[in-house]
Design a protein around this motif. Structure first.
Motif, PDB file in Angstrom:
ATOM      1  N   UNK A  33      -7.509   4.155   3.064  1.00 22.37           N
ATOM      2  CA  UNK A  33      -8.777   5.015   3.091  1.00 22.37           C
ATOM      3  C   UNK A  33      -9.166   5.413   1.820  1.00 22.37           C
ATOM      4  N   UNK A  34      -8.450   5.862   1.097  1.00 20.39           N
ATOM      5  CA  UNK A  34      -8.828   6.170  -0.498  1.00 20.39           C
ATOM      6  C   UNK A  34      -9.447   4.977  -1.078  1.00 20.39           C
ATOM      7  N   UNK A  35      -8.707   3.848  -1.043  1.00 18.07           N
ATOM      8  CA  UNK A  35      -9.077   2.667  -1.790  1.00 18.07           C
ATOM      9  C   UNK A  35     -10.469   2.138  -1.212  1.00 18.07           C
ATOM     10  N   UNK A 128      -4.332  -5.090  -6.516  1.00 20.28           N
ATOM     11  CA  UNK A 128      -4.133  -3.699  -6.118  1.00 20.28           C
ATOM     12  C   UNK A 128      -5.183  -2.885  -6.789  1.00 20.28           C
ATOM     13  N   UNK A 129      -5.790  -2.151  -6.068  1.00 20.89           N
ATOM     14  CA  UNK A 129      -7.019  -1.034  -6.189  1.00 20.89           C
ATOM     15  C   UNK A 129      -6.501   0.180  -6.802  1.00 20.89           C
ATOM     16  N   UNK A 146      -2.799   6.294  -4.534  1.00 20.80           N
ATOM     17  CA  UNK A 146      -1.768   7.059  -3.542  1.00 20.80           C
ATOM     18  C   UNK A 146      -0.548   6.337  -2.963  1.00 20.80           C
ATOM     19  N   UNK A 147      -0.472   4.975  -2.957  1.00 26.72           N
ATOM     20  CA  UNK A 147       0.777   4.121  -2.736  1.00 26.72           C
ATOM     21  C   UNK A 147       1.598   4.092  -3.809  1.00 26.72           C
ATOM     22  N   UNK A 148       1.232   4.177  -5.176  1.00 29.98           N
ATOM     23  CA  UNK A 148       2.011   4.311  -6.073  1.00 29.98           C
ATOM     24  C   UNK A 148       2.550   5.688  -6.330  1.00 29.98           C
ATOM     25  N   UNK A 149       1.982   6.527  -5.911  1.00 32.68           N
ATOM     26  CA  UNK A 149       2.320   7.980  -6.077  1.00 32.68           C
ATOM     27  C   UNK A 149       3.318   8.345  -5.031  1.00 32.68           C
TER      28      UNK A 149
END
Length: 170
Positions: A33-35, A128-129, A146-149
């Motif tokens: 969603x954020x991306x 990756x965005x 967010x995924x990296x976090x």
């Protein structure tokens, strides 16, 4: 005649698995969603200053962490997609094997959600965005998402879980 056990083990294991898989799905959904917001509202390289140490920026990462192998020519897309997929399958197996270890399962589900979020990007876009951009006093941290976090939080929790386990066994 002996009863055949249900696939997935007992009800408690199944319930625990469902909880952790839902957590991973929440991470994937928040990440995507954020991306999507970034892709819809920013051009590549465009940024908005939020504070004197934080920007929102649209960046594309064809590599892994810290842009590792980002200039490798394209094959890395499939390597990192494969690694994320295999890691997710391994994590599902670990969640099944250790349903009572809450911190361990939280950590693994967080890593899996982040890995899947980035795999989705690689499959959809070829990169990756990234969009969270921190900097201070001439120092600049690579943009992330967010995924990296979630992967980072999961990795820290895995370390804490292992330290706690070692302490209990000492």
């Amino acid at each position: 005649m002996a009863a055949i056990p249900a696939v997935g083990g007992n009800q408690s294991t199944t319930r625990s698995m469902a909880l952790w898989l839902i957590w991973a799905v929440v991470i994937v959904a928040a990440d995507q969603w954020t991306k999507e917001l970034i892709l819809r509202n920013y051009q590549w390289g465009e940024a908005t200053t939020i504070t004197n140490f934080f920007n929102i920026v649209r960046a594309h990462n064809t590599g892994a962490a810290f842009s590792f192998l980002s200039n490798a020519g394209g094959w890395q897309r499939w390597l990192f997609t494969g690694i994320g997929t295999v890691a997710s399958l391994f994590i599902i197996w670990q969640l099944y094997k250790h349903p009572t270890q809450k911190l361990f399962c939280f950590a693994l589900a967080s890593v899996m959600g982040g890995a899947i979020g980035n795999v989705v990007d690689r499959l959809m876009h070829g990169y990756v965005v990234d969009f969270l951009d921190f900097h201070a006093m001439g120092w600049h941290f690579p943009a992330f998402n967010v995924a990296d976090s979630a992967i980072t939080v999961g990795a820290v929790c895995l370390i804490v879980d292992e330290l706690l386990r070692a302490r209990r066994e000492a």
